[in-house]
Motif scaffolding. Structure first.
Motif, PDB file in Angstrom:
ATOM      1  N   SER A  53      52.382 -70.910 -14.311  1.00  0.00           N
ATOM      2  CA  SER A  53      52.562 -71.918 -15.354  1.00  0.00           C
ATOM      3  C   SER A  53      52.949 -71.273 -16.676  1.00  0.00           C
ATOM      4  O   SER A  53      52.723 -70.076 -16.902  1.00  0.00           O
ATOM      5  CB  SER A  53      51.273 -72.729 -15.543  1.00  0.00           C
ATOM      6  OG  SER A  53      50.281 -71.903 -16.125  1.00  0.00           O
ATOM      7  N   TYR A  54      53.503 -72.082 -17.553  1.00  0.00           N
ATOM      8  CA  TYR A  54      53.945 -71.588 -18.859  1.00  0.00           C
ATOM      9  C   TYR A  54      52.793 -70.980 -19.645  1.00  0.00           C
ATOM     10  O   TYR A  54      52.913 -69.884 -20.201  1.00  0.00           O
ATOM     11  CB  TYR A  54      54.609 -72.718 -19.656  1.00  0.00           C
ATOM     12  CG  TYR A  54      55.007 -72.305 -21.043  1.00  0.00           C
ATOM     13  CD1 TYR A  54      56.175 -71.572 -21.248  1.00  0.00           C
ATOM     14  CD2 TYR A  54      54.220 -72.607 -22.143  1.00  0.00           C
ATOM     15  CE1 TYR A  54      56.543 -71.160 -22.516  1.00  0.00           C
ATOM     16  CE2 TYR A  54      54.580 -72.210 -23.409  1.00  0.00           C
ATOM     17  CZ  TYR A  54      55.753 -71.487 -23.600  1.00  0.00           C
ATOM     18  OH  TYR A  54      56.103 -71.085 -24.855  1.00  0.00           O
ATOM     19  N   GLU A  55      51.682 -71.678 -19.675  1.00  0.00           N
ATOM     20  CA  GLU A  55      50.532 -71.203 -20.436  1.00  0.00           C
ATOM     21  C   GLU A  55      50.019 -69.869 -19.909  1.00  0.00           C
ATOM     22  O   GLU A  55      49.691 -68.965 -20.669  1.00  0.00           O
ATOM     23  CB  GLU A  55      49.404 -72.244 -20.417  1.00  0.00           C
ATOM     24  CG  GLU A  55      49.726 -73.526 -21.160  1.00  0.00           C
ATOM     25  CD  GLU A  55      50.637 -74.467 -20.358  1.00  0.00           C
ATOM     26  OE1 GLU A  55      50.734 -74.331 -19.116  1.00  0.00           O
ATOM     27  OE2 GLU A  55      51.258 -75.331 -21.000  1.00  0.00           O
ATOM     28  N   ARG A  56      49.960 -69.742 -18.600  1.00  0.00           N
ATOM     29  CA  ARG A  56      49.482 -68.496 -17.990  1.00  0.00           C
ATOM     30  C   ARG A  56      50.447 -67.346 -18.260  1.00  0.00           C
ATOM     31  O   ARG A  56      50.037 -66.241 -18.596  1.00  0.00           O
ATOM     32  CB  ARG A  56      49.300 -68.710 -16.503  1.00  0.00           C
ATOM     33  CG  ARG A  56      48.486 -67.650 -15.857  1.00  0.00           C
ATOM     34  CD  ARG A  56      48.100 -68.069 -14.475  1.00  0.00           C
ATOM     35  NE  ARG A  56      46.966 -67.261 -14.073  1.00  0.00           N
ATOM     36  CZ  ARG A  56      46.286 -67.464 -12.991  1.00  0.00           C
ATOM     37  NH1 ARG A  56      46.586 -68.472 -12.212  1.00  0.00           N
ATOM     38  NH2 ARG A  56      45.300 -66.674 -12.677  1.00  0.00           N
ATOM     39  N   MET A  57      51.737 -67.601 -18.106  1.00  0.00           N
ATOM     40  CA  MET A  57      52.727 -66.555 -18.345  1.00  0.00           C
ATOM     41  C   MET A  57      52.799 -66.182 -19.822  1.00  0.00           C
ATOM     42  O   MET A  57      53.033 -65.030 -20.173  1.00  0.00           O
ATOM     43  CB  MET A  57      54.121 -66.998 -17.856  1.00  0.00           C
ATOM     44  CG  MET A  57      54.224 -67.077 -16.339  1.00  0.00           C
ATOM     45  SD  MET A  57      53.938 -65.503 -15.534  1.00  0.00           S
ATOM     46  CE  MET A  57      52.295 -65.690 -14.891  1.00  0.00           C
ATOM     47  N   GLN A  58      52.541 -67.158 -20.696  1.00  0.00           N
ATOM     48  CA  GLN A  58      52.504 -66.863 -22.127  1.00  0.00           C
ATOM     49  C   GLN A  58      51.337 -65.925 -22.435  1.00  0.00           C
ATOM     50  O   GLN A  58      51.461 -65.013 -23.251  1.00  0.00           O
ATOM     51  CB  GLN A  58      52.391 -68.154 -22.930  1.00  0.00           C
ATOM     52  CG  GLN A  58      52.514 -67.946 -24.421  1.00  0.00           C
ATOM     53  CD  GLN A  58      52.434 -69.265 -25.180  1.00  0.00           C
ATOM     54  OE1 GLN A  58      51.896 -70.250 -24.693  1.00  0.00           O
ATOM     55  NE2 GLN A  58      52.990 -69.271 -26.371  1.00  0.00           N
ATOM     56  N   ALA A  62      51.642 -62.024 -23.881  1.00  0.00           N
ATOM     57  CA  ALA A  62      51.033 -61.686 -25.167  1.00  0.00           C
ATOM     58  C   ALA A  62      50.354 -60.324 -25.144  1.00  0.00           C
ATOM     59  O   ALA A  62      50.166 -59.709 -26.187  1.00  0.00           O
ATOM     60  CB  ALA A  62      50.027 -62.758 -25.557  1.00  0.00           C
ATOM     61  N   GLY A  63      50.017 -59.833 -23.960  1.00  0.00           N
ATOM     62  CA  GLY A  63      49.355 -58.532 -23.848  1.00  0.00           C
ATOM     63  C   GLY A  63      50.355 -57.387 -23.904  1.00  0.00           C
ATOM     64  O   GLY A  63      51.566 -57.566 -23.735  1.00  0.00           O
ATOM     65  N   TRP A  64      49.844 -56.179 -24.124  1.00  0.00           N
ATOM     66  CA  TRP A  64      50.728 -55.013 -24.242  1.00  0.00           C
ATOM     67  C   TRP A  64      51.464 -54.720 -22.935  1.00  0.00           C
ATOM     68  O   TRP A  64      52.629 -54.332 -22.960  1.00  0.00           O
ATOM     69  CB  TRP A  64      49.951 -53.777 -24.719  1.00  0.00           C
ATOM     70  CG  TRP A  64      48.961 -53.263 -23.706  1.00  0.00           C
ATOM     71  CD1 TRP A  64      47.649 -53.611 -23.596  1.00  0.00           C
ATOM     72  CD2 TRP A  64      49.224 -52.333 -22.664  1.00  0.00           C
ATOM     73  NE1 TRP A  64      47.070 -52.955 -22.541  1.00  0.00           N
ATOM     74  CE2 TRP A  64      48.019 -52.155 -21.948  1.00  0.00           C
ATOM     75  CE3 TRP A  64      50.350 -51.631 -22.258  1.00  0.00           C
ATOM     76  CZ2 TRP A  64      47.923 -51.305 -20.850  1.00  0.00           C
ATOM     77  CZ3 TRP A  64      50.242 -50.780 -21.163  1.00  0.00           C
ATOM     78  CH2 TRP A  64      49.043 -50.620 -20.479  1.00  0.00           C
ATOM     79  N   LEU A  65      50.800 -54.924 -21.788  1.00  0.00           N
ATOM     80  CA  LEU A  65      51.468 -54.664 -20.511  1.00  0.00           C
ATOM     81  C   LEU A  65      52.584 -55.678 -20.260  1.00  0.00           C
ATOM     82  O   LEU A  65      53.680 -55.311 -19.810  1.00  0.00           O
ATOM     83  CB  LEU A  65      50.454 -54.688 -19.362  1.00  0.00           C
ATOM     84  CG  LEU A  65      51.001 -54.364 -17.976  1.00  0.00           C
ATOM     85  CD1 LEU A  65      51.625 -52.983 -17.946  1.00  0.00           C
ATOM     86  CD2 LEU A  65      49.898 -54.482 -16.935  1.00  0.00           C
ATOM     87  N   GLY A  66      52.322 -56.931 -20.578  1.00  0.00           N
ATOM     88  CA  GLY A  66      53.355 -57.958 -20.428  1.00  0.00           C
ATOM     89  C   GLY A  66      54.548 -57.678 -21.321  1.00  0.00           C
ATOM     90  O   GLY A  66      55.701 -57.823 -20.906  1.00  0.00           O
ATOM     91  N   LYS A  67      54.273 -57.262 -22.559  1.00  0.00           N
ATOM     92  CA  LYS A  67      55.367 -56.919 -23.477  1.00  0.00           C
ATOM     93  C   LYS A  67      56.161 -55.720 -22.971  1.00  0.00           C
ATOM     94  O   LYS A  67      57.384 -55.682 -23.089  1.00  0.00           O
ATOM     95  CB  LYS A  67      54.819 -56.648 -24.874  1.00  0.00           C
ATOM     96  CG  LYS A  67      54.340 -57.896 -25.571  1.00  0.00           C
ATOM     97  CD  LYS A  67      53.822 -57.607 -26.954  1.00  0.00           C
ATOM     98  CE  LYS A  67      53.361 -58.903 -27.599  1.00  0.00           C
ATOM     99  NZ  LYS A  67      52.940 -58.739 -28.972  1.00  0.00           N
ATOM    100  N   ALA A  68      55.471 -54.753 -22.395  1.00  0.00           N
ATOM    101  CA  ALA A  68      56.163 -53.571 -21.853  1.00  0.00           C
ATOM    102  C   ALA A  68      57.060 -53.964 -20.678  1.00  0.00           C
ATOM    103  O   ALA A  68      58.196 -53.474 -20.565  1.00  0.00           O
ATOM    104  CB  ALA A  68      55.148 -52.518 -21.422  1.00  0.00           C
ATOM    105  N   VAL A  69      56.579 -54.858 -19.826  1.00  0.00           N
ATOM    106  CA  VAL A  69      57.390 -55.311 -18.689  1.00  0.00           C
ATOM    107  C   VAL A  69      58.591 -56.118 -19.179  1.00  0.00           C
ATOM    108  O   VAL A  69      59.712 -55.953 -18.680  1.00  0.00           O
ATOM    109  CB  VAL A  69      56.532 -56.131 -17.693  1.00  0.00           C
ATOM    110  CG1 VAL A  69      57.397 -56.811 -16.643  1.00  0.00           C
ATOM    111  CG2 VAL A  69      55.495 -55.232 -17.039  1.00  0.00           C
TER     112      VAL A  69
END
Length: 121
Positions: A53-58, A62-69
């Protein structure tokens, strides 16, 4: 037989080839997984759609690992593509020279900086 040049000219090509290889590897590893998850498993109902879902993926983004990916998914394939375009133009017989490098690699560098800037904000 030519003698070995003991003082060869330095080349920046290893930098471009390493970015090319990293981008191609990143794309080859992550794209099939993304297609499998989003294009096959979720539509077939094997994975619940609320998992992505959008909320979960957001929250993930927001985390550093997500931003790195996210950064890797944009920046590395872009360097791969621009290196391929630069050499493709050369293969077509167009001698773009330094201007071709500046346009191709400059564009990749610009998008990379903008991407990193937007992710840090």
């Amino acid at each position: 037989m030519k003698p070995i040049n003991s003082n060869p000219k330095r080349s920046e090509e290893p930098i471009w080839w390493s970015l090319f290889g990293a981008g191609g590897s990143w794309f080859a590893m992550l794209t099939p997984v993304t297609v499998l998850l989003v294009g096959i498993l979720v539509p077939l109902g094997i994975i619940d759609a609320s998992t992505l879902s959008y909320e979960r993926m957001q929250g993930v983004a927001a985390g550093w690992l997500g931003k790195a990916v996210i950064a890797g998914s944009i920046i590395l394939p872009l360097w791969h593509a621009m290196h391929r375009i630069h050499h493709g133009i050369h293969d077509l017989g167009v001698n773009a020279g330094l201007a071709g490098k500046v346009v191709c690699y400059g564009f990749a560098a610009l998008v990379s900086v903008v991407t990193l800037g937007l992710l840090v904000l």
